[in-house]
Design a protein around this motif. Sequence first.
Motif, mmCIF file in Angstrom:
data_model
loop_
_atom_site.group_PDB
_atom_site.id
_atom_site.type_symbol
_atom_site.label_atom_id
_atom_site.label_comp_id
_atom_site.label_asym_id
_atom_site.label_seq_id
_atom_site.Cartn_x
_atom_site.Cartn_y
_atom_site.Cartn_z
ATOM 1 N N THR A 1 -1.639 -1.039 1.362
ATOM 2 C CA THR A 1 -0.773 -0.176 1.868
ATOM 3 C C THR A 1 0.696 -0.811 2.181
ATOM 4 O O THR A 1 0.768 -1.816 2.801
ATOM 5 N N TYR A 2 1.787 -0.221 1.729
ATOM 6 C CA TYR A 2 3.031 -0.575 1.901
ATOM 7 C C TYR A 2 3.796 0.004 3.071
ATOM 8 O O TYR A 2 3.574 1.224 3.232
ATOM 9 N N THR A 3 4.408 -0.999 3.989
ATOM 10 C CA THR A 3 4.992 -0.309 5.106
ATOM 11 C C THR A 3 6.372 0.536 4.709
ATOM 12 O O THR A 3 6.998 0.152 3.706
ATOM 13 N N PRO A 4 6.930 1.466 5.518
ATOM 14 C CA PRO A 4 8.123 2.282 4.844
ATOM 15 C C PRO A 4 9.299 1.302 4.817
ATOM 16 O O PRO A 4 10.048 1.415 3.894
ATOM 17 N N ARG B 1 8.934 -0.662 1.686
ATOM 18 C CA ARG B 1 9.331 0.563 0.497
ATOM 19 C C ARG B 1 10.805 0.588 0.395
ATOM 20 O O ARG B 1 11.189 0.468 -0.852
ATOM 21 N N ALA C 1 12.185 -2.327 -1.233
ATOM 22 C CA ALA C 1 11.984 -2.470 -2.452
ATOM 23 C C ALA C 1 12.725 -1.744 -3.432
ATOM 24 O O ALA C 1 13.534 -2.139 -4.499
ATOM 25 N N VAL C 2 12.978 -0.619 -2.981
ATOM 26 C CA VAL C 2 14.010 0.448 -3.593
ATOM 27 C C VAL C 2 15.439 -0.267 -3.560
ATOM 28 O O VAL C 2 16.289 0.020 -4.533
ATOM 29 N N THR D 1 4.425 1.793 -9.305
ATOM 30 C CA THR D 1 4.627 1.978 -8.022
ATOM 31 C C THR D 1 6.112 2.032 -7.606
ATOM 32 O O THR D 1 6.707 3.010 -6.992
ATOM 33 N N LEU D 2 6.671 1.116 -7.864
ATOM 34 C CA LEU D 2 8.284 0.825 -7.663
ATOM 35 C C LEU D 2 8.809 2.021 -8.371
ATOM 36 O O LEU D 2 10.030 2.571 -7.748
ATOM 37 N N TRP E 1 8.887 4.915 -6.383
ATOM 38 C CA TRP E 1 9.653 5.191 -5.225
ATOM 39 C C TRP E 1 11.017 5.187 -5.497
ATOM 40 O O TRP E 1 11.759 5.779 -4.795
ATOM 41 N N ALA F 1 12.210 10.377 -0.503
ATOM 42 C CA ALA F 1 11.600 8.948 0.036
ATOM 43 C C ALA F 1 11.395 8.791 1.308
ATOM 44 O O ALA F 1 11.867 9.657 2.209
#
Length: 102
Positions: A5-8, A11, A14-15, A38-39, A42, A51
């Motif tokens: 599970t990725y935190t906001p 995310r 990463a974007v 996944t990336l 996003w 997003a």
Amino acid sequence: MKSPTYTPEFRAEAVKLVLAQGLTIEEAAQRIAMPKGTLANWVSAAKRGTAPKAPPGSRSVAELESAARAAHRGGWPGSGRLHSASGGSTGVTAVPFGWRDG
């Protein structure tokens, strides 16, 4: 095996590697050790404006890489492993609430 599970914040950062820093999706995904699909999802969502709303922090690529390594060692919240303030494992395994011996 449960998916991470990725935190906001993660995310958003990463974007930001792709949209603001100019890395390709493949480069960014490899650097932070996450699936490129996944990336890509996003990044597409960010371009469409759908997003998750989280303000990008000031985390560097090195900090994201470190967070990804910690996650792959089992440091995700709720994983049952405890970590010290420096990010290293304490060697202690947390016992789920309500667990009893015998």
